[in-house]
Scaffold this motif. Structure first.
Motif, PDB file in Angstrom:
ATOM      1  N   ASN A  13       0.766  -1.157   0.053  1.00 37.94           N
ATOM      2  CA  ASN A  13       0.057  -0.030   0.179  1.00 37.94           C
ATOM      3  C   ASN A  13       0.881   1.217  -0.076  1.00 37.94           C
ATOM      4  OD1 ASN A  13       0.705  -0.616   2.707  1.00 37.94           O
ATOM      5  ND2 ASN A  13      -0.728   0.453   3.575  1.00 37.94           N
ATOM      6  N   ASP A  14       1.850   1.328   0.870  1.00 38.19           N
ATOM      7  CA  ASP A  14       2.650   2.235   0.726  1.00 38.19           C
ATOM      8  C   ASP A  14       3.530   2.718  -0.428  1.00 38.19           C
ATOM      9  OD1 ASP A  14       2.525   3.063   3.475  1.00 38.19           O
ATOM     10  OD2 ASP A  14       3.623   1.731   4.176  1.00 38.19           O
ATOM     11  N   MET A  15       3.975   1.553  -1.211  1.00 37.97           N
ATOM     12  CA  MET A  15       4.683   1.429  -2.614  1.00 37.97           C
ATOM     13  C   MET A  15       3.660   2.080  -3.518  1.00 37.97           C
ATOM     14  SD  MET A  15       7.359   1.049  -1.524  1.00 37.97           S
ATOM     15  CE  MET A  15       8.231   1.247  -3.239  1.00 37.97           C
ATOM     16  N   LEU A  16       2.345   1.731  -3.628  1.00 43.48           N
ATOM     17  CA  LEU A  16       1.317   1.818  -4.420  1.00 43.48           C
ATOM     18  C   LEU A  16       1.117   3.595  -4.270  1.00 43.48           C
ATOM     19  CD1 LEU A  16      -1.201  -0.782  -4.535  1.00 43.48           C
ATOM     20  CD2 LEU A  16       0.243  -0.187  -6.459  1.00 43.48           C
ATOM     21  N   ILE A  17       1.145   4.040  -3.257  1.00 44.24           N
ATOM     22  CA  ILE A  17       0.980   5.582  -2.736  1.00 44.24           C
ATOM     23  C   ILE A  17       1.887   6.124  -3.299  1.00 44.24           C
ATOM     24  CG2 ILE A  17       0.901   7.361  -1.043  1.00 44.24           C
ATOM     25  CD1 ILE A  17      -0.680   5.236   0.789  1.00 44.24           C
ATOM     26  N   ALA A  18       3.128   5.757  -3.123  1.00 45.59           N
ATOM     27  CA  ALA A  18       4.436   6.462  -3.752  1.00 45.59           C
ATOM     28  C   ALA A  18       4.423   6.358  -5.216  1.00 45.59           C
ATOM     29  CB  ALA A  18       5.813   5.729  -3.195  1.00 45.59           C
ATOM     30  N   ALA A  19       4.130   5.321  -5.810  1.00 49.54           N
ATOM     31  CA  ALA A  19       4.102   5.067  -7.463  1.00 49.54           C
ATOM     32  C   ALA A  19       3.138   6.245  -7.891  1.00 49.54           C
ATOM     33  CB  ALA A  19       3.897   4.004  -7.681  1.00 49.54           C
ATOM     34  N   THR A  20       2.004   6.409  -7.162  1.00 51.59           N
ATOM     35  CA  THR A  20       1.046   7.296  -7.702  1.00 51.59           C
ATOM     36  C   THR A  20       1.302   8.704  -7.625  1.00 51.59           C
ATOM     37  OG1 THR A  20      -0.829   5.740  -6.952  1.00 51.59           O
ATOM     38  CG2 THR A  20      -1.351   8.230  -7.289  1.00 51.59           C
ATOM     39  N   VAL A  21       2.040   9.133  -6.500  1.00 53.02           N
ATOM     40  CA  VAL A  21       2.486  10.633  -6.432  1.00 53.02           C
ATOM     41  C   VAL A  21       3.647  10.769  -7.206  1.00 53.02           C
ATOM     42  CG1 VAL A  21       3.755  11.863  -4.531  1.00 53.02           C
ATOM     43  CG2 VAL A  21       1.972  10.540  -3.670  1.00 53.02           C
ATOM     44  N   MET A  22       4.453   9.808  -7.451  1.00 57.09           N
ATOM     45  CA  MET A  22       5.492   9.983  -8.326  1.00 57.09           C
ATOM     46  C   MET A  22       5.029   9.993  -9.999  1.00 57.09           C
ATOM     47  SD  MET A  22       8.470   7.674  -6.649  1.00 57.09           S
ATOM     48  CE  MET A  22       9.906   8.321  -7.475  1.00 57.09           C
ATOM     49  N   THR A  23       4.213   9.182 -10.332  1.00 55.15           N
ATOM     50  CA  THR A  23       3.452   9.368 -11.524  1.00 55.15           C
ATOM     51  C   THR A  23       2.820  10.646 -11.855  1.00 55.15           C
ATOM     52  OG1 THR A  23       3.343   6.953 -11.674  1.00 55.15           O
ATOM     53  CG2 THR A  23       1.869   8.332 -13.329  1.00 55.15           C
ATOM     54  N   LEU A  24       2.134  11.300 -10.829  1.00 55.60           N
ATOM     55  CA  LEU A  24       1.453  12.538 -11.010  1.00 55.60           C
ATOM     56  C   LEU A  24       2.111  13.689 -10.704  1.00 55.60           C
ATOM     57  CD1 LEU A  24      -1.995  11.339  -9.244  1.00 55.60           C
ATOM     58  CD2 LEU A  24      -1.504  11.522 -11.746  1.00 55.60           C
ATOM     59  N   GLU A  25       3.397  13.374 -10.298  1.00 59.86           N
ATOM     60  CA  GLU A  25       4.336  14.516 -10.073  1.00 59.86           C
ATOM     61  C   GLU A  25       3.698  15.606  -9.074  1.00 59.86           C
ATOM     62  OE1 GLU A  25       5.652  16.078 -13.801  1.00 59.86           O
ATOM     63  OE2 GLU A  25       6.684  14.302 -14.269  1.00 59.86           O
ATOM     64  N   VAL A  26       3.133  15.090  -7.966  1.00 65.36           N
ATOM     65  CA  VAL A  26       2.595  15.898  -6.898  1.00 65.36           C
ATOM     66  C   VAL A  26       3.377  15.584  -5.537  1.00 65.36           C
ATOM     67  CG1 VAL A  26       0.317  16.108  -7.836  1.00 65.36           C
ATOM     68  CG2 VAL A  26       1.025  13.921  -6.467  1.00 65.36           C
ATOM     69  N   LYS A  27       3.136  16.180  -4.587  1.00 58.31           N
ATOM     70  CA  LYS A  27       3.701  16.208  -3.172  1.00 58.31           C
ATOM     71  C   LYS A  27       3.196  15.262  -2.379  1.00 58.31           C
ATOM     72  CE  LYS A  27       5.454  20.903  -3.011  1.00 58.31           C
ATOM     73  NZ  LYS A  27       4.818  21.746  -4.200  1.00 58.31           N
ATOM     74  N   LEU A  28       3.928  14.339  -1.768  1.00 59.31           N
ATOM     75  CA  LEU A  28       3.348  13.470  -0.842  1.00 59.31           C
ATOM     76  C   LEU A  28       3.567  14.159   0.622  1.00 59.31           C
ATOM     77  CD1 LEU A  28       2.057  10.892   0.119  1.00 59.31           C
ATOM     78  CD2 LEU A  28       4.197   9.946   0.049  1.00 59.31           C
ATOM     79  N   ILE A  29       2.206  14.316   1.309  1.00 63.55           N
ATOM     80  CA  ILE A  29       2.310  14.904   2.695  1.00 63.55           C
ATOM     81  C   ILE A  29       1.755  13.763   3.626  1.00 63.55           C
ATOM     82  CG2 ILE A  29       1.130  16.361   4.311  1.00 63.55           C
ATOM     83  CD1 ILE A  29       0.558  18.198   1.873  1.00 63.55           C
ATOM     84  N   SER A  30       2.620  13.624   4.548  1.00 65.12           N
ATOM     85  CA  SER A  30       2.645  12.334   5.316  1.00 65.12           C
ATOM     86  C   SER A  30       3.199  12.377   6.622  1.00 65.12           C
ATOM     87  CB  SER A  30       2.958  10.849   4.545  1.00 65.12           C
ATOM     88  OG  SER A  30       2.798   9.649   5.351  1.00 65.12           O
ATOM     89  N   LYS A  31       2.796  11.534   7.685  1.00 65.25           N
ATOM     90  CA  LYS A  31       3.226  11.662   9.040  1.00 65.25           C
ATOM     91  C   LYS A  31       4.189  10.351   9.050  1.00 65.25           C
ATOM     92  CE  LYS A  31      -0.125  13.549  12.107  1.00 65.25           C
ATOM     93  NZ  LYS A  31      -0.956  13.380  13.426  1.00 65.25           N
TER      94      LYS A  31
END
Length: 48
Positions: A13-31
């Motif tokens: 699940n963390d890798m899917l989130i990271a892959a999505t963020v990198m594909t969309l070229e947006v920032k990931l805001i996370s604790k």
């Protein structure tokens, strides 16, 4: 994925989130910084 899972304890699940963020070229805001800081090219921001 297998390389990071064993060394960093990252789940799919963390890798899917990271892959999505990198594909969309947006920032990931996370604790959950520890699961993302080692990924090159990820724009990671911390929630304050």
């Amino acid at each position: 994925m297998k390389m990071f899972r064993s060394s960093h304890g990252v789940e799919i699940n963390d890798m899917l989130i990271a892959a999505t963020v990198m594909t969309l070229e947006v920032k990931l805001i996370s604790k959950n910084q520890k699961h993302y800081t080692f990924l090159p090219g990820l724009d990671l921001r911390n929630i304050r």
